[in-house]
Design a protein around this motif. Sequence first.
Motif, PDB file in Angstrom:
ATOM      1  N   GLN A 189       0.820  -1.212   0.000  1.00  0.00           N
ATOM      2  CA  GLN A 189       0.000   0.000   0.000  1.00  0.00           C
ATOM      3  C   GLN A 189       0.857   1.267   0.000  1.00  0.00           C
ATOM      4  N   VAL A 190       2.075   1.159   0.523  1.00  0.00           N
ATOM      5  CA  VAL A 190       2.979   2.312   0.651  1.00  0.00           C
ATOM      6  C   VAL A 190       4.321   1.932   0.016  1.00  0.00           C
ATOM      7  N   PRO A 191       4.356   1.775  -1.310  1.00  0.00           N
ATOM      8  CA  PRO A 191       5.589   1.324  -1.965  1.00  0.00           C
ATOM      9  C   PRO A 191       6.705   2.358  -1.875  1.00  0.00           C
ATOM     10  N   GLU A 192       7.934   1.833  -1.954  1.00  0.00           N
ATOM     11  CA  GLU A 192       9.142   2.659  -1.864  1.00  0.00           C
ATOM     12  C   GLU A 192       9.137   3.437  -0.549  1.00  0.00           C
ATOM     13  N   SER A 193       8.822   2.738   0.508  1.00  0.00           N
ATOM     14  CA  SER A 193       8.585   3.364   1.805  1.00  0.00           C
ATOM     15  C   SER A 193       9.781   3.268   2.742  1.00  0.00           C
ATOM     16  N   VAL A 194       9.665   4.046   3.784  1.00  0.00           N
ATOM     17  CA  VAL A 194      10.515   3.942   4.959  1.00  0.00           C
ATOM     18  C   VAL A 194       9.610   3.357   6.032  1.00  0.00           C
ATOM     19  N   ILE A 195      10.029   2.231   6.610  1.00  0.00           N
ATOM     20  CA  ILE A 195       9.207   1.520   7.591  1.00  0.00           C
ATOM     21  C   ILE A 195       9.959   1.446   8.910  1.00  0.00           C
ATOM     22  N   THR A 196       9.230   1.652   9.991  1.00  0.00           N
ATOM     23  CA  THR A 196       9.761   1.414  11.334  1.00  0.00           C
ATOM     24  C   THR A 196       8.814   0.449  12.030  1.00  0.00           C
TER      25      THR A 196
ATOM     26  N   ASN B 235      12.857   0.006  -8.524  1.00  0.00           N
ATOM     27  CA  ASN B 235      13.081   0.547  -7.184  1.00  0.00           C
ATOM     28  C   ASN B 235      12.677  -0.474  -6.132  1.00  0.00           C
ATOM     29  N   PRO B 236      13.340  -0.449  -4.975  1.00  0.00           N
ATOM     30  CA  PRO B 236      12.962  -1.389  -3.915  1.00  0.00           C
ATOM     31  C   PRO B 236      11.568  -1.090  -3.370  1.00  0.00           C
ATOM     32  N   LEU B 237      10.847  -2.135  -3.002  1.00  0.00           N
ATOM     33  CA  LEU B 237       9.534  -1.952  -2.381  1.00  0.00           C
ATOM     34  C   LEU B 237       9.681  -1.187  -1.073  1.00  0.00           C
ATOM     35  N   VAL B 238      10.737  -1.504  -0.315  1.00  0.00           N
ATOM     36  CA  VAL B 238      11.025  -0.832   0.954  1.00  0.00           C
ATOM     37  C   VAL B 238      12.404  -0.187   0.835  1.00  0.00           C
ATOM     38  N   ASN B 239      12.452   1.133   0.947  1.00  0.00           N
ATOM     39  CA  ASN B 239      13.738   1.837   0.853  1.00  0.00           C
ATOM     40  C   ASN B 239      14.597   1.616   2.086  1.00  0.00           C
ATOM     41  N   HIS B 240      13.974   1.683   3.257  1.00  0.00           N
ATOM     42  CA  HIS B 240      14.715   1.474   4.507  1.00  0.00           C
ATOM     43  C   HIS B 240      13.771   0.885   5.549  1.00  0.00           C
TER      44      HIS B 240
END
Length: 189
Positions: free
Chosen positions: A53-60, A86-91
């Motif tokens: 739902q939040v592609p190319e995201s920063v996740i904590t 691009n990565p699905l999760v940037n960090h």
Amino acid sequence: MSQELFIEPCCYQRQLSQIIAELEDEETNRTAATFFSSGDWDLSTLLTFMAGQVPESVITLALCTVDQKTLCAIDRLLATYRENGNPLVNHFTLITCTAKQRLKTIRDNLDRWGDDRLTVVQDNTEIRCLTLRNTQRQFVITGSMNQYPRYAKQMYTISADPLTYIDTQQVLDSITRLGNLKNKWRKQE
């Protein structure tokens, strides 16, 4: 909120998508919702769904302890790339209270990602919180976050409010900075 807030078994994708759509609809004038599930889906499922739902995201993600299933889900998310390359999760930042002897399991599963894609912080925390942000969306989710299906009623709160995200992320970023400082001091000893 017109959306049903009890997610029926096997319907989390459709119903959680509807909850998110209503939170982002300016006409509803609502940016947060508490919803319930029957416990037939777990944290790995939630992580995968929300990253989509939040592609190319920063996740904590802040959790008391992290099990193997969740570590594998984090690894899969970091390994996933979108059609645009691009990565699905940037960090991904993982904050956990996991005992020192269990940190080896985390390192064994995730060390290949390096500091540019992954931060792991050990902190004395009892928080169960997931935040996600990209250039268009931001979410804060708190609640049960069981790492395996429990098949028991569970409660979550999700917010799409930018200020709630900022406030929550400031605290999580502070925990991360302090944890990184502690890690540097330990390495110097």
